[in-house]
Design a protein around this motif. Sequence first.
Motif, PDB file in Angstrom:
ATOM      1  N   MET A   1     -58.550  54.279 -33.299  1.00 41.81           N
ATOM      2  CA  MET A   1     -57.147  54.431 -33.637  1.00 41.81           C
ATOM      3  C   MET A   1     -56.298  54.652 -32.383  1.00 41.81           C
ATOM      4  O   MET A   1     -55.184  54.153 -32.304  1.00 41.81           O
ATOM      5  N   GLU A   2     -56.839  55.390 -31.438  1.00 40.91           N
ATOM      6  CA  GLU A   2     -56.099  55.645 -30.193  1.00 40.91           C
ATOM      7  C   GLU A   2     -55.895  54.369 -29.395  1.00 40.91           C
ATOM      8  O   GLU A   2     -54.839  54.171 -28.792  1.00 40.91           O
ATOM      9  N   LYS A   3     -56.913  53.474 -29.403  1.00 43.24           N
ATOM     10  CA  LYS A   3     -56.770  52.195 -28.697  1.00 43.24           C
ATOM     11  C   LYS A   3     -55.675  51.347 -29.337  1.00 43.24           C
ATOM     12  O   LYS A   3     -54.884  50.715 -28.647  1.00 43.24           O
ATOM     13  N   LEU A   4     -55.628  51.355 -30.656  1.00 46.73           N
ATOM     14  CA  LEU A   4     -54.607  50.603 -31.377  1.00 46.73           C
ATOM     15  C   LEU A   4     -53.216  51.154 -31.065  1.00 46.73           C
ATOM     16  O   LEU A   4     -52.277  50.401 -30.802  1.00 46.73           O
ATOM     17  N   SER A   6     -52.362  52.845 -28.378  1.00 50.77           N
ATOM     18  CA  SER A   6     -52.079  52.556 -26.979  1.00 50.77           C
ATOM     19  C   SER A   6     -51.643  51.102 -26.798  1.00 50.77           C
ATOM     20  O   SER A   6     -50.698  50.808 -26.053  1.00 50.77           O
ATOM     21  N   PHE A   7     -52.314  50.170 -27.495  1.00 49.16           N
ATOM     22  CA  PHE A   7     -51.935  48.758 -27.440  1.00 49.16           C
ATOM     23  C   PHE A   7     -50.524  48.558 -27.982  1.00 49.16           C
ATOM     24  O   PHE A   7     -49.725  47.828 -27.407  1.00 49.16           O
ATOM     25  N   ASP A   8     -50.225  49.230 -29.097  1.00 49.27           N
ATOM     26  CA  ASP A   8     -48.903  49.132 -29.713  1.00 49.27           C
ATOM     27  C   ASP A   8     -47.828  49.623 -28.751  1.00 49.27           C
ATOM     28  O   ASP A   8     -46.774  48.995 -28.598  1.00 49.27           O
ATOM     29  N   GLN A   9     -48.081  50.720 -28.064  1.00 49.14           N
ATOM     30  CA  GLN A   9     -47.124  51.251 -27.094  1.00 49.14           C
ATOM     31  C   GLN A   9     -46.953  50.319 -25.902  1.00 49.14           C
ATOM     32  O   GLN A   9     -45.833  50.077 -25.444  1.00 49.14           O
ATOM     33  N   SER A  10     -48.057  49.767 -25.407  1.00 44.46           N
ATOM     34  CA  SER A  10     -47.987  48.842 -24.268  1.00 44.46           C
ATOM     35  C   SER A  10     -47.215  47.579 -24.630  1.00 44.46           C
ATOM     36  O   SER A  10     -46.379  47.101 -23.852  1.00 44.46           O
ATOM     37  N   LEU A  11     -47.496  47.038 -25.803  1.00 44.84           N
ATOM     38  CA  LEU A  11     -46.782  45.848 -26.264  1.00 44.84           C
ATOM     39  C   LEU A  11     -45.300  46.161 -26.447  1.00 44.84           C
ATOM     40  O   LEU A  11     -44.438  45.363 -26.072  1.00 44.84           O
ATOM     41  N   PRO A 157     -44.004  47.478 -32.294  1.00 44.90           N
ATOM     42  CA  PRO A 157     -44.413  46.246 -32.979  1.00 44.90           C
ATOM     43  C   PRO A 157     -45.257  46.511 -34.231  1.00 44.90           C
ATOM     44  O   PRO A 157     -45.129  45.796 -35.233  1.00 44.90           O
ATOM     45  N   GLY A 158     -46.088  47.534 -34.195  1.00 48.73           N
ATOM     46  CA  GLY A 158     -46.892  47.887 -35.370  1.00 48.73           C
ATOM     47  C   GLY A 158     -46.029  48.300 -36.554  1.00 48.73           C
ATOM     48  O   GLY A 158     -46.353  47.988 -37.710  1.00 48.73           O
ATOM     49  N   ASP A 159     -44.931  48.985 -36.276  1.00 43.60           N
ATOM     50  CA  ASP A 159     -43.983  49.358 -37.343  1.00 43.60           C
ATOM     51  C   ASP A 159     -43.428  48.101 -38.010  1.00 43.60           C
ATOM     52  O   ASP A 159     -43.247  48.044 -39.221  1.00 43.60           O
ATOM     53  N   ILE A 160     -43.174  47.093 -37.178  1.00 38.46           N
ATOM     54  CA  ILE A 160     -42.614  45.825 -37.659  1.00 38.46           C
ATOM     55  C   ILE A 160     -43.641  45.078 -38.496  1.00 38.46           C
ATOM     56  O   ILE A 160     -43.333  44.591 -39.591  1.00 38.46           O
ATOM     57  N   MET A 161     -44.855  44.975 -37.971  1.00 41.95           N
ATOM     58  CA  MET A 161     -45.887  44.207 -38.687  1.00 41.95           C
ATOM     59  C   MET A 161     -46.198  44.809 -40.051  1.00 41.95           C
ATOM     60  O   MET A 161     -46.281  44.089 -41.049  1.00 41.95           O
TER      61      MET A 161
END
Length: 190
Positions: A1-4, A6-11, A157-161
């Motif tokens: 979950m932390e990787k996801l 972190s990816f969301d924040q980086s994107l 972006p995760g909020d959007i998806m």
Amino acid sequence: MEKLKSFDQSLFVELNSHHSPFWDALMVFVSNKYVWFPFYLLLVCLLIYFYRRRGALMVLTLAASVGLADFVSSGIFKPFFERLRPCHEEVLGATIFVVDGCGGRYGFVSSHAANSFAIAVYVIFLLKPRQWLLKVFLVFWAVLISYSRVYLGVHYPGDIMVGAIIGCLAAWLGLYLYKIISQRYSYWLT
């Protein structure tokens, strides 16, 4: 979950990092829900004009779809997950652009994405296959509104998806409700 996460924040940081005065103004305009009221009114009028009583039922079930998408995104997800908007994250504070204010405290999921995708998907399924240009426009419209939220610094972006998925599911439920009612009361709708 932390990787996801972190990816969301980086994107988010990457997508949010490209700004200009022209795009700032355009994205504020696109993201303003009141700007789209004439479009919604035109859509309602066209549905009722072309489909008469069926159009009135379409408008009601479309409104139910948008209401459901908005309730699930704002009334259930945001208070349940309590994920801070990027503009409220202290860690990201200096690295992001917030163009037009931050909005509420929590951002998961995007109501703009949920609502615009509920409208777009619902109407797309009403259109005939040969009306592909309108379908492309509706997808572009929903994506543009959704992207504007990332650009403005108020959603990941995760909020959007996830918001888009909720909107699509709400549209499907609205269409299913329309189908059930129109079959049951077909004599009244003709």
